[in-house]
Motif scaffolding. Structure first.
Motif, short mmCIF file in Angstrom:
data_model
loop_
_atom_site.label_atom_id
_atom_site.label_comp_id
_atom_site.label_asym_id
_atom_site.label_seq_id
_atom_site.Cartn_x
_atom_site.Cartn_y
_atom_site.Cartn_z
N ALA A 81 0.83 -1.21 0.00
CA ALA A 81 0.00 0.00 0.00
C ALA A 81 0.86 1.26 0.00
O ALA A 81 0.49 2.27 -0.59
N ILE A 82 2.01 1.19 0.63
CA ILE A 82 2.86 2.36 0.77
C ILE A 82 3.92 2.44 -0.32
O ILE A 82 4.13 3.48 -0.93
N ASP A 83 4.60 1.34 -0.58
CA ASP A 83 5.75 1.36 -1.50
C ASP A 83 5.57 0.57 -2.79
O ASP A 83 6.48 0.51 -3.60
N GLY A 84 4.43 -0.07 -2.99
CA GLY A 84 4.23 -0.85 -4.20
C GLY A 84 4.76 -2.26 -4.05
O GLY A 84 4.90 -2.76 -2.94
N PRO A 85 5.09 -2.92 -5.16
CA PRO A 85 5.48 -4.33 -5.13
C PRO A 85 6.71 -4.59 -4.26
O PRO A 85 7.59 -3.74 -4.14
N LEU A 86 6.75 -5.78 -3.68
CA LEU A 86 7.92 -6.19 -2.91
C LEU A 86 9.06 -6.50 -3.86
O LEU A 86 8.88 -7.15 -4.88
N ALA A 87 10.26 -6.01 -3.55
CA ALA A 87 11.47 -6.28 -4.33
C ALA A 87 11.26 -6.04 -5.81
O ALA A 87 11.51 -6.90 -6.65
N ASP A 88 10.81 -4.85 -6.14
CA ASP A 88 10.59 -4.47 -7.53
C ASP A 88 11.94 -4.26 -8.21
O ASP A 88 12.81 -3.57 -7.69
N ILE A 89 12.14 -4.88 -9.35
CA ILE A 89 13.39 -4.76 -10.10
C ILE A 89 13.12 -3.88 -11.31
O ILE A 89 12.61 -4.36 -12.32
N HIS A 90 13.42 -2.63 -11.19
CA HIS A 90 13.19 -1.58 -12.20
C HIS A 90 11.95 -1.85 -13.07
O HIS A 90 12.00 -1.84 -14.30
N ASP A 91 10.83 -2.07 -12.39
CA ASP A 91 9.51 -2.20 -13.00
C ASP A 91 9.41 -3.32 -14.03
O ASP A 91 8.57 -3.28 -14.92
N GLU A 92 10.24 -4.32 -13.93
CA GLU A 92 10.20 -5.47 -14.85
C GLU A 92 9.56 -6.66 -14.16
O GLU A 92 9.74 -6.86 -12.96
N SER A 93 8.86 -7.48 -14.92
CA SER A 93 8.38 -8.75 -14.40
C SER A 93 9.59 -9.67 -14.26
O SER A 93 10.39 -9.80 -15.19
N LEU A 94 9.71 -10.30 -13.09
CA LEU A 94 10.85 -11.20 -12.90
C LEU A 94 10.80 -12.38 -13.85
O LEU A 94 11.85 -12.91 -14.25
N ALA A 96 10.00 -12.34 -16.91
CA ALA A 96 10.46 -11.94 -18.24
C ALA A 96 11.88 -11.38 -18.24
O ALA A 96 12.44 -11.11 -19.30
N LEU A 97 12.47 -11.24 -17.07
CA LEU A 97 13.78 -10.62 -16.95
C LEU A 97 14.88 -11.59 -17.36
O LEU A 97 14.95 -12.72 -16.86
N THR A 98 15.73 -11.18 -18.28
CA THR A 98 16.88 -12.00 -18.68
C THR A 98 18.11 -11.11 -18.79
O THR A 98 18.01 -9.92 -19.12
N TYR A 99 19.28 -11.70 -18.49
CA TYR A 99 20.55 -11.00 -18.60
C TYR A 99 21.51 -11.86 -19.40
O TYR A 99 21.43 -13.09 -19.38
N ALA A 100 22.43 -11.20 -20.05
CA ALA A 100 23.47 -11.90 -20.80
C ALA A 100 24.54 -12.40 -19.83
O ALA A 100 24.68 -11.87 -18.73
N PRO A 101 25.29 -13.43 -20.24
CA PRO A 101 26.40 -13.90 -19.40
C PRO A 101 27.37 -12.75 -19.12
O PRO A 101 27.52 -11.87 -19.95
#
Length: 155
Positions: A81-94, A96-101
């Motif tokens: 209610a106060i801060d939004g989603p828990l452990a939000d990673i720059h507004d990305e869905s976890l 769908a999040l991918t990183y290169a090696p």
């Protein structure tokens, strides 16, 4: 993870309302009991009302109360209610999040952090907090933290 001052104050205000057990409390009385300014607390209570966690009654006998029983409101509800989603990673869905090696496993770390936050925040209700009766696994994590901290900082 950083717990904002707003979240800390919101949880404390909600605990005061939970302890009132349905009674109406003014923002001034809540603020005085927790050392929070009334103006600042009104902003927090507005967010909690918008999230349907508190309700208000206007007038000379008015005040704030929980919108539902304290055992059905978790700390996660207040955080969101106060801060939004828990452990939000720059507004990305976890999912769908991918990183290169070489950082390809980092989304799994972010998922684990979010899962551990949920494991604590979604299992502790306001009723648990007010009764000083935390779930056993949460109490065990807190005790483990205390021991680890004492071992790192002896004396």
């Amino acid at each position: 993870m950083r717990i904002s001052e707003r979240v800390d104050n919101a949880v404390r205000a909600m605990a005061v309302l939970a302890e009132a057990d349905g009674g109406l409390l003014t923002a001034d009385s809540i603020g005085r009991s927790q050392g929070v300014s009334t103006k600042y607390l009104h902003d927090i209570l507005r967010d909690l009302k918008r999230a349907e966690l508190v309700r208000t009654k206007r007038g000379p006998d008015g005040g704030f109360s929980l919108s539902r029983p304290s055992d059905s409101i978790t700390l996660a509800d207040v955080f969101r209610a106060i801060d939004g989603p828990l452990a939000d990673i720059h507004d990305e869905s976890l999912r769908a999040l991918t990183y290169a090696p070489p950082a390809e496993s980092l989304p799994a770390v972010w998922m684990a952090i979010r899962a551990s936050l949920r494991r604590v925040l979604e299992t502790v209700s306001l009723a648990d907090l007010v009764a000083n009766d935390l779930p056993a696994d949460v109490a065990a994590l807190a005790a483990e933290y205390g021991l680890d901290t004492a071992a790192r900082h002896p004396g």
